[in-house]
Enzyme design. Structure first.
Site, PDB file in Angstrom:
ATOM      1  N   CYS A   1       0.775  -1.024  -0.073  1.00  8.35           N
ATOM      2  CA  CYS A   1       0.000   0.044  -0.013  1.00  8.35           C
ATOM      3  C   CYS A   1       0.663   1.198  -0.162  1.00  8.35           C
ATOM      4  O   CYS A   1       0.363   2.270  -0.236  1.00  8.35           O
ATOM      5  CB  CYS A   1      -0.952   0.035   1.243  1.00  8.35           C
ATOM      6  SG  CYS A   1      -2.201  -1.272   0.973  1.00  8.35           S
TER       7      CYS A   1
ATOM      8  N   HIS B   1      -3.711   7.192   1.167  1.00  7.23           N
ATOM      9  CA  HIS B   1      -3.910   5.801   0.544  1.00  7.23           C
ATOM     10  C   HIS B   1      -5.402   5.276   0.917  1.00  7.23           C
ATOM     11  O   HIS B   1      -5.739   5.375   2.171  1.00  7.23           O
ATOM     12  CB  HIS B   1      -2.674   4.993   0.935  1.00  7.23           C
ATOM     13  CG  HIS B   1      -3.131   3.492   1.033  1.00  7.23           C
ATOM     14  ND1 HIS B   1      -3.581   2.710  -0.260  1.00  7.23           N
ATOM     15  CD2 HIS B   1      -3.472   2.467   1.776  1.00  7.23           C
ATOM     16  CE1 HIS B   1      -3.900   1.641  -0.138  1.00  7.23           C
ATOM     17  NE2 HIS B   1      -3.746   1.379   1.079  1.00  7.23           N
TER      18      HIS B   1
ATOM     19  N   ASN C   1      -9.722  -0.798  -1.782  1.00  5.49           N
ATOM     20  CA  ASN C   1      -8.407  -0.685  -1.449  1.00  5.49           C
ATOM     21  C   ASN C   1      -7.693  -1.100  -2.968  1.00  5.49           C
ATOM     22  O   ASN C   1      -7.677  -2.602  -3.197  1.00  5.49           O
ATOM     23  CB  ASN C   1      -8.059  -1.181  -0.150  1.00  5.49           C
ATOM     24  CG  ASN C   1      -6.453  -1.034  -0.010  1.00  5.49           C
ATOM     25  OD1 ASN C   1      -5.595  -0.708  -0.916  1.00  5.49           O
ATOM     26  ND2 ASN C   1      -5.977  -1.510   1.232  1.00  5.49           N
TER      27      ASN C   1
HETATM   28  N1  COA Z   1     -18.901  -9.301   6.640  1.00  5.53           N
HETATM   29  C1  COA Z   1     -19.874  -9.503   7.599  1.00  5.53           C
HETATM   30  N2  COA Z   1     -19.260  -9.815   8.879  1.00  5.53           N
HETATM   31  C2  COA Z   1     -17.834  -9.835   8.658  1.00  5.53           C
HETATM   32  C3  COA Z   1     -17.022  -9.667   7.805  1.00  5.53           C
HETATM   33  C4  COA Z   1     -17.822  -9.274   6.316  1.00  5.53           C
HETATM   34  N3  COA Z   1     -16.891  -8.811   5.467  1.00  5.53           N
HETATM   35  N4  COA Z   1     -15.930  -9.515   7.800  1.00  5.53           N
HETATM   36  C5  COA Z   1     -15.831  -9.954   9.295  1.00  5.53           C
HETATM   37  N5  COA Z   1     -16.845 -10.070   9.691  1.00  5.53           N
HETATM   38  C6  COA Z   1     -17.692 -10.380  11.087  1.00  5.53           C
HETATM   39  C7  COA Z   1     -16.415 -11.072  11.898  1.00  5.53           C
HETATM   40  O1  COA Z   1     -16.412 -12.440  11.668  1.00  5.53           O
HETATM   41  C8  COA Z   1     -16.729 -10.804  13.259  1.00  5.53           C
HETATM   42  O2  COA Z   1     -17.840 -11.668  13.484  1.00  5.53           O
HETATM   43  P1  COA Z   1     -18.077 -11.991  15.148  1.00  5.53           P
HETATM   44  O3  COA Z   1     -18.158 -10.659  15.970  1.00  5.53           O
HETATM   45  O4  COA Z   1     -19.232 -12.787  15.213  1.00  5.53           O
HETATM   46  O5  COA Z   1     -16.831 -12.634  15.450  1.00  5.53           O
HETATM   47  C9  COA Z   1     -17.214  -9.210  13.091  1.00  5.53           C
HETATM   48  O6  COA Z   1     -17.541  -9.103  11.752  1.00  5.53           O
HETATM   49  C10 COA Z   1     -16.333  -8.080  13.521  1.00  5.53           C
HETATM   50  O7  COA Z   1     -15.026  -8.638  12.748  1.00  5.53           O
HETATM   51  P2  COA Z   1     -13.618  -7.726  13.173  1.00  5.53           P
HETATM   52  O8  COA Z   1     -12.398  -8.367  12.371  1.00  5.53           O
HETATM   53  O9  COA Z   1     -13.424  -7.644  14.403  1.00  5.53           O
HETATM   54  O10 COA Z   1     -14.104  -6.177  12.243  1.00  5.53           O
HETATM   55  P3  COA Z   1     -13.475  -4.898  12.419  1.00  5.53           P
HETATM   56  O11 COA Z   1     -14.347  -4.197  13.097  1.00  5.53           O
HETATM   57  O12 COA Z   1     -11.954  -5.122  12.975  1.00  5.53           O
HETATM   58  O13 COA Z   1     -13.404  -4.464  11.033  1.00  5.53           O
HETATM   59  C11 COA Z   1     -12.004  -4.369   8.902  1.00  5.53           C
HETATM   60  C12 COA Z   1     -12.737  -5.375  10.128  1.00  5.53           C
HETATM   61  C13 COA Z   1     -10.955  -5.369   8.085  1.00  5.53           C
HETATM   62  C14 COA Z   1     -13.039  -3.496   8.182  1.00  5.53           C
HETATM   63  C15 COA Z   1     -10.840  -3.555   9.997  1.00  5.53           C
HETATM   64  O14 COA Z   1     -10.355  -4.473  10.944  1.00  5.53           O
HETATM   65  C16 COA Z   1     -10.063  -2.606   9.157  1.00  5.53           C
HETATM   66  O15 COA Z   1     -10.254  -2.181   8.384  1.00  5.53           O
HETATM   67  N6  COA Z   1      -8.564  -2.934   9.410  1.00  5.53           N
HETATM   68  C17 COA Z   1      -7.669  -2.098   8.678  1.00  5.53           C
HETATM   69  C18 COA Z   1      -7.626  -2.849   7.332  1.00  5.53           C
HETATM   70  C19 COA Z   1      -6.686  -2.167   6.301  1.00  5.53           C
HETATM   71  O16 COA Z   1      -6.623  -0.952   6.372  1.00  5.53           O
HETATM   72  N7  COA Z   1      -5.931  -2.981   5.330  1.00  5.53           N
HETATM   73  C20 COA Z   1      -5.277  -2.398   4.411  1.00  5.53           C
HETATM   74  C21 COA Z   1      -3.747  -1.793   5.132  1.00  5.53           C
HETATM   75  S1  COA Z   1      -3.358  -0.801   4.027  1.00  5.53           S
END
Ligand code: COA
Length: 333
Positions: A115, A260, A290
């Site tokens: 990224c 980004h 992304n």
């Molecule tokens: N659809 C529905 N539910 C989803 C899901 C999806 N696509 N992905 C995960 N879940 C669920 C999980 O299973 C979890 O369920 P549970 O509570 O029953 O266990 C719940 O949603 C929460 O998951 P979690 O991973 O804790 O969510 P989060 O709030 O951390 O959000 C991201 C996930 C990926 C959106 C977030 O962590 C994020 O944006 N991180 C940074 C990512 C990033 O920027 N990456 C690129 C770097 S350059």
């Protein structure tokens, strides 16, 4: 030292739009979940039979950037190509961009900073132009994520985030001392390399071993989302601050911030922290997801085309991603 500036920009995205609704037919997810957590409404994924690759999309974006710069292909002195989704394990995609563009035997440098790849690329280009070594450096970011994602409920946390596409910039020598790239800053922290990674196949575990152990899924991207999020908001802010300080500027001087496009929530957090209005930031993750190394040129080009960036504006770019790596570019447009 010479002055360097972005003299041309170009983008390419596949026509195929994949909405959150489309994803909900492949995996257990919903438009509401995706929009609430990430801001993404849709992304572009190539049609599998389109033949598009990271380098071919990159070359299409590069053609436009070269035309936009008003120069000829033969004026390009060096290609810098950033991707995390290369056509081949080796050689890197830079040589493929060189071939597709029909360029002379200019150097082709590959950047593996995910990224932050475009920021690293701009920084390298800036050094070559400022020292007088080259006059026009082509920086390309291209990504083909859609073929490498786990599009089942198992992979939903990662699969919903990423999109395909490419963007390019020409970094050129400039006579205007008052405008151009003012500074670039680059960082890395390898202790978090495994927090966002595709581990195999690689020389630690080559294809036969991966095939023998398919349940381990190390060939799909792994992401510790919450850890990435926490580090991203800190490093984005540091990178911006570092760039501003190096130029004796403050947040009040920022006319346009191009983050980004990792997650709209990350961009909004940084926007709020720096007290930026809606007119001082440009996001388009809503449309493209992304796109990793392509996300900054996709957002920058759109902001310029929309007239949101004007001559003389202070433009700040910042990125954070797998590695971890992060960095900034400060420019007077
Ligand atoms: N659809 C529905 N539910 C989803 C899901 C999806 N696509 N992905 C995960 N879940 C669920 C999980 O299973 C979890 O369920 P549970 O509570 O029953 O266990 C719940 O949603 C929460 O998951 P979690 O991973 O804790 O969510 P989060 O709030 O951390 O959000 C991201 C996930 C990926 C959106 C977030 O962590 C994020 O944006 N991180 C940074 C990512 C990033 O920027 N990456 C690129 C770097 S350059």
């Amino acid at each position: 030292m010479y002055t360097s500036k972005i003299s041309g920009l170009g983008v390419y995205v596949p026509d195929n739009v994949v909405t959150n609704e489309d994803l909900s037919k492949m995996m257990d997810t919903s438009d509401e979940w995706i929009q609430e957590r990430t801001g993404i409404k849709e992304r572009r994924w190539i049609k599998p039979d389109s033949g598009d690759t990271a380098s071919s999309m990159g070359a299409k974006a590069a053609e436009k950037a070269i035309a936009n710069a008003g120069i000829d292909k033969k004026d390009i002195d060096l290609i810098i190509f950033a991707t995390l989704s290369p056509d081949y394990y080796f050689p890197g995609g830079g040589v493929l961009v060189q071939k597709l563009l029909g360029l002379d035997t200019v150097g082709a440098l590959d950047i593996r900073n995910q990224c932050t790849g475009f920021v690293y690329g701009l920084s390298v280009a800036d050094q070559f132009v400022k020292t007088g070594m080259y006059k026009n450096v082509l920086v390309v970011g291209g990504e083909l994520h859609s073929k490498g994602l786990d599009k089942t409920t198992r992979g939903r946390t990662v699969a919903v985030l990423f999109g395909d596409g490419a963007g390019a910039a020409v970094v050129s020598r400039s006579d205007d001392q008052n405008r151009g790239i003012l500074s670039t800053h680059l960082h890395s922290q390898g202790e978090y390399a495994e927090a966002l990674t595709v581990k195999h196949p690689s020389m630690t575990k080559w294809v036969p071993e991966v095939v023998a152990d398919l349940d381990n899924l190390t060939y799909y991207p792994f992401m510790d989302g919450q850890l990435v999020f926490k580090h991203a908001i800190v490093r984005f802010s540091e990178a911006i601050q570092e760039g501003l300080q190096a130029n004796n500027l403050t947040r009040e001087d920022i006319d346009m911030f191009i983050p980004h496009q990792a997650n709209l929530r990350i961009s909004q957090y940084v926007q709020k922290k720096f007290g930026l209005s809606e007119n001082q930031i440009h996001n388009n993750i809503q449309k493209y997801g992304n796109t990793t190394a392509a996300s900054i040129p996709l957002a920058l080009t759109e902001a310029v085309e929309l007239g949101k960036i004007k001559k003389g504006d202070l433009v700040v770019i910042a990125a954070f991603g797998s590695g971890f790596t992060w960095g900034s570019v400060v420019m007077r447009w």
